[in-house]
Design a protein around this motif. Sequence first.
Motif, PDB file in Angstrom:
ATOM      1  N   PRO A 114       0.782  -1.121  -0.065  1.00 47.96           N
ATOM      2  CA  PRO A 114       0.058  -0.026  -0.193  1.00 47.96           C
ATOM      3  C   PRO A 114       0.791   1.273   0.141  1.00 47.96           C
ATOM      4  N   ALA A 115       2.214   1.124   0.128  1.00 47.04           N
ATOM      5  CA  ALA A 115       2.944   2.402   0.249  1.00 47.04           C
ATOM      6  C   ALA A 115       3.530   2.929  -1.115  1.00 47.04           C
ATOM      7  N   ALA A 116       3.150   1.844  -1.935  1.00 48.56           N
ATOM      8  CA  ALA A 116       3.887   2.233  -3.258  1.00 48.56           C
ATOM      9  C   ALA A 116       3.107   3.367  -3.780  1.00 48.56           C
ATOM     10  N   ARG A 117       4.085   4.197  -4.667  1.00 49.71           N
ATOM     11  CA  ARG A 117       3.523   5.170  -5.512  1.00 49.71           C
ATOM     12  C   ARG A 117       2.954   4.866  -6.779  1.00 49.71           C
ATOM     13  N   VAL A 118       2.180   5.713  -7.488  1.00 45.20           N
ATOM     14  CA  VAL A 118       1.624   5.129  -8.680  1.00 45.20           C
ATOM     15  C   VAL A 118       1.992   6.280  -9.710  1.00 45.20           C
ATOM     16  N   ALA A 119       2.491   5.547 -10.682  1.00 39.28           N
ATOM     17  CA  ALA A 119       2.715   6.351 -12.126  1.00 39.28           C
ATOM     18  C   ALA A 119       1.298   6.141 -13.162  1.00 39.28           C
ATOM     19  N   HIS A 120       0.858   6.934 -13.806  1.00 42.98           N
ATOM     20  CA  HIS A 120       0.030   6.492 -14.919  1.00 42.98           C
ATOM     21  C   HIS A 120       0.503   6.607 -16.254  1.00 42.98           C
ATOM     22  N   ILE A 121       0.578   5.739 -17.159  1.00 42.44           N
ATOM     23  CA  ILE A 121       1.173   6.137 -18.501  1.00 42.44           C
ATOM     24  C   ILE A 121       0.056   5.705 -19.534  1.00 42.44           C
ATOM     25  N   GLY A 122      -0.568   6.811 -20.315  1.00 47.62           N
ATOM     26  CA  GLY A 122      -1.564   6.791 -21.058  1.00 47.62           C
ATOM     27  C   GLY A 122      -1.039   6.483 -22.583  1.00 47.62           C
ATOM     28  N   LEU A 123      -1.303   5.253 -23.166  1.00 49.01           N
ATOM     29  CA  LEU A 123      -0.679   4.962 -24.460  1.00 49.01           C
ATOM     30  C   LEU A 123      -1.956   4.253 -25.220  1.00 49.01           C
ATOM     31  N   TYR A 124      -2.168   4.655 -26.495  1.00 45.69           N
ATOM     32  CA  TYR A 124      -3.419   3.893 -27.058  1.00 45.69           C
ATOM     33  C   TYR A 124      -2.607   3.291 -28.364  1.00 45.69           C
ATOM     34  N   ARG A 125      -3.049   2.177 -29.029  1.00 49.01           N
ATOM     35  CA  ARG A 125      -2.609   1.505 -29.992  1.00 49.01           C
ATOM     36  C   ARG A 125      -3.135   2.115 -31.252  1.00 49.01           C
ATOM     37  N   ASP A 126      -2.109   2.671 -32.224  1.00 50.09           N
ATOM     38  CA  ASP A 126      -2.958   3.222 -33.512  1.00 50.09           C
ATOM     39  C   ASP A 126      -3.215   1.921 -34.312  1.00 50.09           C
ATOM     40  N   PRO A 127      -4.628   1.894 -34.388  1.00 46.57           N
ATOM     41  CA  PRO A 127      -5.329   0.480 -35.173  1.00 46.57           C
ATOM     42  C   PRO A 127      -4.520   0.183 -36.462  1.00 46.57           C
ATOM     43  N   LYS A 128      -3.798   1.011 -37.228  1.00 49.42           N
ATOM     44  CA  LYS A 128      -3.400   0.937 -38.500  1.00 49.42           C
ATOM     45  C   LYS A 128      -2.056   0.620 -38.293  1.00 49.42           C
ATOM     46  N   THR A 129      -1.185   1.277 -37.768  1.00 50.45           N
ATOM     47  CA  THR A 129       0.351   0.879 -37.552  1.00 50.45           C
ATOM     48  C   THR A 129       0.708  -0.002 -36.530  1.00 50.45           C
ATOM     49  N   LEU A 130      -0.219  -0.194 -35.548  1.00 47.78           N
ATOM     50  CA  LEU A 130      -0.040  -0.721 -34.127  1.00 47.78           C
ATOM     51  C   LEU A 130       0.966  -0.197 -33.281  1.00 47.78           C
TER      52      LEU A 130
END
Length: 230
Positions: A114-130
């Motif tokens: 529970p003491a861990a910190r959190v980093a959020h990383i927002g990435l999406y996959r381009d459906p054409k190029t992946l």
Amino acid sequence: MRFDTGCPCCRDDFYDYEEWLMQRVTVIDHPLAQHKLSLMRDKACPTQDFRRLLNEIGMLICCEMTRDLPLEAREVETPLAPTMAPMLAGKKLVFAPILRAGTGFLDGMLELAPAARVAHIGLYRDPKTLEAVEYYFKAPVDVADRLVILMDPMLATGNSAIAAIKLLKDKGVKEIRFACLLAAPEGIEKLRCAHPDVAIWTVAIDGHLNDHGYIVPGLGDAGDRMYGTK
Ligand code: URA
């Protein structure tokens, strides 16, 4: 396995895939993890069960990934006597889910640490190029001094994991471990080529990727199955 022609991605002559796999890839063969994954593969598994199982597997993965964390003896006063007891020492943790499916592991991991910190990383996959496209990055200010456990249930093409690791390394992070539920051989190989220092924990390594970059047999789109968006 030593390829005569070198690494299929980077043509590194000294490429020994089997040796790297042995050193850097851990398949979590705990029967509870294996059983839960099999339940999740079933296309009839309801959304709420899928999410709960992913969370539970997150806990099991967290146990395995933190097995080697250093301990130090500290004095504790029990109701009966003072004693030296082992406590966590060394680097603090950051859990870094790749949005959105990576969040499926997060609550389970935070329950254990529970003491861990959190980093959020927002990435999406381009459906054409992946290819992975960044849309969000927020990490603790001292992320560079911490051990980062990066998480995404599906290591498919490897593009998201590679991009996320680069973002973390650009912030100065030196120690990164990658957690997934399922990995495709293609993704493991590509990740090894880009970031050979990053070790991988997975519950299974599946057969291959299809033309749309999905893991076969896999379990479909993890994000959609978690959130019921399809
Ligand atoms: N992402 C998923 O959710 N599933 C796959 O099979 C591959 C990538």
